[in-house]
Write an enzyme that holds these catalytic residues in place. Structure first.
Site, PDB file in Angstrom:
ATOM      1  N   ASP A 132       0.800  -0.996   0.072  1.00 50.82           N
ATOM      2  CA  ASP A 132       0.008   0.111   0.045  1.00 50.82           C
ATOM      3  C   ASP A 132       0.971   1.129  -0.010  1.00 50.82           C
ATOM      4  O   ASP A 132       2.058   1.019   0.354  1.00 50.82           O
ATOM      5  CB  ASP A 132      -1.060   0.036   1.267  1.00 50.82           C
ATOM      6  N   ARG A 180      -2.517  -0.358  -8.281  1.00 46.26           N
ATOM      7  CA  ARG A 180      -3.750   0.007  -8.186  1.00 46.26           C
ATOM      8  C   ARG A 180      -3.671   1.504  -7.999  1.00 46.26           C
ATOM      9  O   ARG A 180      -2.801   2.214  -7.520  1.00 46.26           O
ATOM     10  CB  ARG A 180      -4.096  -0.391  -6.459  1.00 46.26           C
TER      11      ARG A 180
HETATM   12  P1  FDA Z   1     -14.159  10.461  -3.187  1.00 45.87           P
HETATM   13  O1  FDA Z   1     -13.991  10.376  -1.586  1.00 45.87           O
HETATM   14  O2  FDA Z   1     -13.319  11.346  -4.088  1.00 45.87           O
HETATM   15  O3  FDA Z   1     -15.700  10.759  -3.457  1.00 45.87           O
HETATM   16  C1  FDA Z   1     -15.977  11.292  -4.734  1.00 45.87           C
HETATM   17  C2  FDA Z   1     -17.565  11.109  -4.938  1.00 45.87           C
HETATM   18  O4  FDA Z   1     -17.989   9.566  -4.922  1.00 45.87           O
HETATM   19  C3  FDA Z   1     -18.342  11.620  -3.736  1.00 45.87           C
HETATM   20  O5  FDA Z   1     -18.479  13.154  -3.722  1.00 45.87           O
HETATM   21  C4  FDA Z   1     -19.575  10.889  -3.803  1.00 45.87           C
HETATM   22  O6  FDA Z   1     -20.568  11.388  -4.737  1.00 45.87           O
HETATM   23  C5  FDA Z   1     -19.273   9.500  -4.438  1.00 45.87           C
HETATM   24  N1  FDA Z   1     -19.004   8.349  -2.856  1.00 45.87           N
HETATM   25  C6  FDA Z   1     -17.849   8.286  -2.503  1.00 45.87           C
HETATM   26  N2  FDA Z   1     -18.032   7.502  -1.417  1.00 45.87           N
HETATM   27  C7  FDA Z   1     -19.202   7.400  -1.307  1.00 45.87           C
HETATM   28  C8  FDA Z   1     -20.028   6.499  -0.359  1.00 45.87           C
HETATM   29  N3  FDA Z   1     -19.518   5.753   0.718  1.00 45.87           N
HETATM   30  N4  FDA Z   1     -21.358   6.433  -0.632  1.00 45.87           N
HETATM   31  C9  FDA Z   1     -21.673   7.141  -1.519  1.00 45.87           C
HETATM   32  N5  FDA Z   1     -21.386   7.864  -2.344  1.00 45.87           N
HETATM   33  C10 FDA Z   1     -19.933   8.049  -2.174  1.00 45.87           C
HETATM   34  N6  FDA Z   1      -5.189   5.780  -0.500  1.00 45.87           N
HETATM   35  C11 FDA Z   1      -3.749   5.615  -0.101  1.00 45.87           C
HETATM   36  O7  FDA Z   1      -3.172   6.770   0.277  1.00 45.87           O
HETATM   37  N7  FDA Z   1      -3.026   4.604  -0.026  1.00 45.87           N
HETATM   38  C12 FDA Z   1      -3.673   3.204  -0.476  1.00 45.87           C
HETATM   39  O8  FDA Z   1      -2.864   2.331  -0.575  1.00 45.87           O
HETATM   40  C13 FDA Z   1      -5.162   3.252  -0.517  1.00 45.87           C
HETATM   41  N8  FDA Z   1      -5.749   2.049  -0.873  1.00 45.87           N
HETATM   42  C14 FDA Z   1      -7.107   2.046  -1.298  1.00 45.87           C
HETATM   43  C15 FDA Z   1      -7.538   0.772  -1.637  1.00 45.87           C
HETATM   44  C16 FDA Z   1      -8.966   0.837  -2.146  1.00 45.87           C
HETATM   45  C17 FDA Z   1      -9.754  -0.501  -2.610  1.00 45.87           C
HETATM   46  C18 FDA Z   1      -9.747   2.096  -1.940  1.00 45.87           C
HETATM   47  C19 FDA Z   1     -11.068   2.007  -2.496  1.00 45.87           C
HETATM   48  C20 FDA Z   1      -9.157   3.288  -1.613  1.00 45.87           C
HETATM   49  C21 FDA Z   1      -7.562   3.273  -1.261  1.00 45.87           C
HETATM   50  N9  FDA Z   1      -7.146   4.420  -0.787  1.00 45.87           N
HETATM   51  C22 FDA Z   1      -5.929   4.225  -0.363  1.00 45.87           C
HETATM   52  C23 FDA Z   1      -8.168   5.698  -0.528  1.00 45.87           C
HETATM   53  C24 FDA Z   1      -8.216   6.558  -1.586  1.00 45.87           C
HETATM   54  O9  FDA Z   1      -6.878   7.168  -1.850  1.00 45.87           O
HETATM   55  C25 FDA Z   1      -9.283   7.523  -1.338  1.00 45.87           C
HETATM   56  O10 FDA Z   1      -8.816   8.341  -0.335  1.00 45.87           O
HETATM   57  C26 FDA Z   1     -10.634   7.181  -1.125  1.00 45.87           C
HETATM   58  O11 FDA Z   1     -10.813   6.031  -2.042  1.00 45.87           O
HETATM   59  C27 FDA Z   1     -11.685   8.160  -1.328  1.00 45.87           C
HETATM   60  O12 FDA Z   1     -11.864   8.675  -2.415  1.00 45.87           O
HETATM   61  P2  FDA Z   1     -12.839   7.976  -3.539  1.00 45.87           P
HETATM   62  O13 FDA Z   1     -11.925   7.806  -5.164  1.00 45.87           O
HETATM   63  O14 FDA Z   1     -13.318   6.895  -3.126  1.00 45.87           O
HETATM   64  O15 FDA Z   1     -13.922   9.031  -4.004  1.00 45.87           O
END
Ligand code: FDA
Length: 304
Positions: A132, A180
């Site tokens: 990670d 990833r």
């Molecule tokens: P973001 O939080 O930007 O949300 C975008 C939009 O998506 C929101 O405005 C909303 O509309 C919708 N949305 C998001 N979550 C929702 C929910 N629960 N319910 C409904 N709507 C929702 N980071 C890191 O630094 N190192 C790592 O190794 C990892 N590993 C990792 C593995 C996996 C499988 C995931 C999914 C994430 C990570 N991350 C990570 C975390 C990643 O960097 C990030 O902080 C989070 O995934 C949040 O960003 P998102 O892309 O999910 O959408």
């Protein structure tokens, strides 16, 4: 809401709170995003997800590792979960954090510790091991270790954080590894990382498109963001990209119905499943990303 984000990130970094929470056991919504404290309940969770066509990547939670003893214990726990997955014949691999394996204690010790995990993973059907991405201050050490390991093993991959200004170069450097792609979860300064959602999303899409068109290895697109996911679906269609060259990933407990929907549509899908006693820091980072996740807490309190 930067103030709220800063608040939860600060809590995630608070050693006293982490220790107290560990003694208390998963509470206040964490139960919804952590599969369980032990291996048995985690294996149950994986089996249920596998039945829905979803594979898993398992994270044995651990924060603030300050002794070799704790780092070795973490390594043994990771090997044990790999063994149990192999014996149970389930679709799962591990995601590991080098801070948990001792990177803030001794780099060479951490390299050996991680190497041990990769050697064992080879015995378990050459199971994939993901390293990670963590805070920027740890990334230099993580990269040094990964650079050695990638020459020795073909079952290791890592994570690219789109908020980093240098993400494209890092991604290209690792183009032969399974990667990833994420937006990035930690608080970094403007000299290192993009600060606004618009900038991060723009860079994330740029990385995904470039990677899908040029990659020599499998790509995991890890996001809960439907706008990004819809964009990817359209992009792979327009460019005739093989569905088996990539997958979507989400964190356990978030948008589960959406995950099922994507798996039912025939996309490869892996769920990131954290387990163990050290749930607090992980949960606070999830609240920092999306304060609406506080709903999970409220649901727990009112259903108690
Ligand atoms: P973001 O939080 O930007 O949300 C975008 C939009 O998506 C929101 O405005 C909303 O509309 C919708 N949305 C998001 N979550 C929702 C929910 N629960 N319910 C409904 N709507 C929702 N980071 C890191 O630094 N190192 C790592 O190794 C990892 N590993 C990792 C593995 C996996 C499988 C995931 C999914 C994430 C990570 N991350 C990570 C975390 C990643 O960097 C990030 O902080 C989070 O995934 C949040 O960003 P998102 O892309 O999910 O959408």
């Amino acid at each position: 809401m930067p103030v709220v984000k800063d608040f939860f990130i600060a809590l995630s970094n608070n050693k006293f709170m982490n220790e107290s929470a560990k003694r208390m056991g998963p509470a206040l919504g964490a139960k919804k995003v952590v599969a369980g404290v032990d291996i048995d309940s985690t294996i149950d969770t994986v089996e249920k997800l596998n039945e829905r066509g979803i594979s898993c990547t398992l994270d044995n939670l651990g924060e603030f590792v300050t002794s070799r003893h704790e780092a070795l214990e973490a390594q043994q726990n990771i090997v044990e979960i790999m063994r149990r997955c192999y014996n149970a014949n389930i679709q799962a691999h591990v995601s590991i954090k080098l801070t948990q394996l001792g990177i803030n204690i001794d780099k060479d010790f951490t390299y050996q510790n991680t190497r041990e995990i990769l050697l064992k993973a080879q015995e378990f059907d050459n199971s994939f091991v993901n390293i990670d991405a963590e805070k920027f201050e740890d990334l230099v050490g993580i990269t040094e270790i990964l650079d050695k390991l990638k020459n020795e093993f073909n079952n290791v991959g890592t994570v690219i954080q789109a908020y980093l200004h240098d993400a494209m170069n890092i991604m290209d450097k690792y183009q032969d590894l399974r990667l990833r792609l994420v937006k990035g979860a930690y608080k970094e300064g403007p000299h290192i990382a993009y600060q606004t959602k618009e900038e991060i999303d723009r860079n994330y899409i740029k990385l995904i498109e470039h990677r899908l068109l040029t990659a020599n290895a499998f790509t995991s697109i890890a996001t809960h963001d439907h706008n990004i996911i819809n964009h990817v679906k359209q992009f792979v269609k327009n460019h005739n990209i093989d569905k088996n060259s990539f997958e979507f990933q989400m964190l356990y407990g978030f948008r589960t119905d959406y995950a099922y929907e994507l798996a039912d549509e025939g996309y490869n899908f892996t769920m990131y499943v954290p387990f163990g006693e050290d749930w607090f820091g992980y949960f606070m980072r999830r609240l920092a990303e999306r304060p609406q996740n506080i709903n999970l807490m409220l649901l727990d309190i009112f259903s108690a």
